[in-house]
Scaffold this motif. Structure first.
Motif, PDB file in Angstrom:
ATOM      1  N   GLU A  99     -70.757 -61.638-115.464  1.00 16.18           N
ATOM      2  CA  GLU A  99     -71.392 -60.649-116.328  1.00 16.18           C
ATOM      3  C   GLU A  99     -71.843 -59.392-115.578  1.00 16.18           C
ATOM      4  O   GLU A  99     -71.838 -58.301-116.135  1.00 16.18           O
ATOM      5  CB  GLU A  99     -72.599 -61.272-117.037  1.00 16.18           C
ATOM      6  CG  GLU A  99     -72.262 -62.489-117.886  1.00 16.18           C
ATOM      7  CD  GLU A  99     -71.324 -62.172-119.029  1.00 16.18           C
ATOM      8  OE1 GLU A  99     -71.338 -61.018-119.494  1.00 16.18           O
ATOM      9  OE2 GLU A  99     -70.575 -63.075-119.456  1.00 16.18           O
ATOM     10  N   LEU A 100     -72.237 -59.552-114.311  1.00 19.43           N
ATOM     11  CA  LEU A 100     -72.674 -58.397-113.527  1.00 19.43           C
ATOM     12  C   LEU A 100     -71.615 -57.944-112.529  1.00 19.43           C
ATOM     13  O   LEU A 100     -71.805 -56.939-111.840  1.00 19.43           O
ATOM     14  CB  LEU A 100     -73.975 -58.725-112.786  1.00 19.43           C
ATOM     15  CG  LEU A 100     -75.188 -59.056-113.671  1.00 19.43           C
ATOM     16  CD1 LEU A 100     -76.391 -59.414-112.809  1.00 19.43           C
ATOM     17  CD2 LEU A 100     -75.524 -57.902-114.603  1.00 19.43           C
ATOM     18  N   SER A 101     -70.507 -58.707-112.441  1.00 18.61           N
ATOM     19  CA  SER A 101     -69.366 -58.362-111.569  1.00 18.61           C
ATOM     20  C   SER A 101     -69.781 -58.193-110.108  1.00 18.61           C
ATOM     21  O   SER A 101     -69.364 -57.246-109.429  1.00 18.61           O
ATOM     22  CB  SER A 101     -68.687 -57.075-112.069  1.00 18.61           C
ATOM     23  OG  SER A 101     -68.250 -57.235-113.404  1.00 18.61           O
ATOM     24  N   LEU A 102     -70.601 -59.111-109.614  1.00 12.88           N
ATOM     25  CA  LEU A 102     -71.087 -59.043-108.244  1.00 12.88           C
ATOM     26  C   LEU A 102     -70.300 -59.996-107.357  1.00 12.88           C
ATOM     27  O   LEU A 102     -69.931 -61.098-107.765  1.00 12.88           O
ATOM     28  CB  LEU A 102     -72.569 -59.419-108.181  1.00 12.88           C
ATOM     29  CG  LEU A 102     -73.548 -58.557-108.980  1.00 12.88           C
ATOM     30  CD1 LEU A 102     -74.969 -59.072-108.785  1.00 12.88           C
ATOM     31  CD2 LEU A 102     -73.450 -57.099-108.568  1.00 12.88           C
ATOM     32  N   THR A 103     -70.042 -59.561-106.129  1.00 14.71           N
ATOM     33  CA  THR A 103     -69.500 -60.471-105.125  1.00 14.71           C
ATOM     34  C   THR A 103     -70.639 -61.338-104.595  1.00 14.71           C
ATOM     35  O   THR A 103     -71.818 -61.114-104.907  1.00 14.71           O
ATOM     36  CB  THR A 103     -68.880 -59.688-103.968  1.00 14.71           C
ATOM     37  OG1 THR A 103     -69.920 -58.965-103.274  1.00 14.71           O
ATOM     38  CG2 THR A 103     -67.817 -58.705-104.470  1.00 14.71           C
ATOM     39  N   ALA A 104     -70.289 -62.329-103.783  1.00 14.27           N
ATOM     40  CA  ALA A 104     -71.321 -63.199-103.219  1.00 14.27           C
ATOM     41  C   ALA A 104     -72.308 -62.411-102.372  1.00 14.27           C
ATOM     42  O   ALA A 104     -73.529 -62.640-102.418  1.00 14.27           O
ATOM     43  CB  ALA A 104     -70.670 -64.303-102.385  1.00 14.27           C
ATOM     44  N   GLY A 105     -71.793 -61.456-101.583  1.00  9.81           N
ATOM     45  CA  GLY A 105     -72.682 -60.639-100.763  1.00  9.81           C
ATOM     46  C   GLY A 105     -73.599 -59.775-101.595  1.00  9.81           C
ATOM     47  O   GLY A 105     -74.792 -59.634-101.290  1.00  9.81           O
TER      48      GLY A 105
END
Length: 261
Positions: A99-105
């Motif tokens: 939903e927020l399109s974030l990578t793990a970092g």
């Protein structure tokens, strides 16, 4: 650790994949266990009083049922753990990615914002010399915790999500510290351990309910599950506060009841 390790963990996952990150974590745990095994106790053990575990549990439950204030506090903490914190133990990572399109970092940085909130709240309470309003802090923390989760699950804006995360970390810590202090203050010494064991069940509920939430998300969708669960958490806590007047007068009860010694 909540403020710094999520950032490190996120970038480690980006660099060497989840399997490598788990290998690093496992190595650290093995080293910690080895150090513990190397410790040698030099004291003199005392003979513990033999009591039935079931009897201890019954005594703790009986006390909680007789004390409406303690019952209300434990109920709110169970709602926070079972409906609120359970999301952190099961779904937040997937939510951040989808939903927020974030990578793990990138999610590690967002998680560090939550840790920063816990850090600020913990130090603020630790350095407050005359902590008179523990009841108000507990109730306010529980309400802000649930409402900030609703805000987090409703937004797709990263700055708003970060703000909600910051509030949530501060609220979780404020409510938890205040609740622990109140319970330990009001409960007599001979029953404190039994009652605290019931109090800490909210951690177990957060882990157990994570599996249930995951199954519901598979069927209803992650979006509906997140908004529905966080809204249920908020409504439930607001209802408990509304119908339990002892929660609104906790500070008065603490002042009128002599601390357990």
């Amino acid at each position: 650790s909540f403020a710094f390790f999520p950032v490190i963990a996120g970038f480690v996952i980006d660099a060497i994949e989840p399997g490598g990150a788990y290998a690093v974590s496992t190595t650290g745990n093995v080293i910690g266990i080895a150090v513990l095994l190397a410790l040698r106790y030099r004291g003199h053990p005392r003979q513990a009083r033999q009591e039935s575990l079931l009897q201890n549990v019954r005594e703790g439950i009986a006390y909680v049922r007789r004390d409406p204030a303690i019952m209300s506090i434990i109920s709110v903490m169970l709602l926070m753990g079972g409906l609120g914190f359970a999301i952190f133990t099961s779904l937040i990572g997937k939510w951040a990615a989808e939903e927020l399109s974030l990578t793990a970092g990138e999610y590690g940085i967002l998680a560090a914002v939550w840790g920063l909130g816990t850090l600020v709240a913990a130090y603020t309470l630790a350095f407050t010399r005359d902590f008179r309003h523990r009841g108000k802090v507990f109730v306010a923390g529980a309400i802000v915790f649930s409402l900030s989760l609703v805000l987090f699950s409703s937004t797709r804006s990263l700055p708003v999500a970060g703000f909600a995360y910051l509030l949530n970390g501060a609220a979780w810590t404020s409510a938890g510290i205040s609740a622990t202090t109140i319970v330990q203050t009001l409960v007599p010494n001979d029953l404190r351990g039994r009652v605290m064991s019931l109090f800490t069940l909210h951690f177990a509920f957060s882990q157990i309910n994570g599996a249930t939430l995951g199954l519901i998300a598979d069927r209803a969708g992650l979006d509906a599950l997140m908004l529905g669960t966080t809204s249920l958490c908020a409504v439930s806590i607001l209802v408990v506060v509304a119908v339990a007047p002892n929660l609104r007068h906790l500070d008065r009860q603490i002042a009128s009841r002599a601390p357990a010694t």
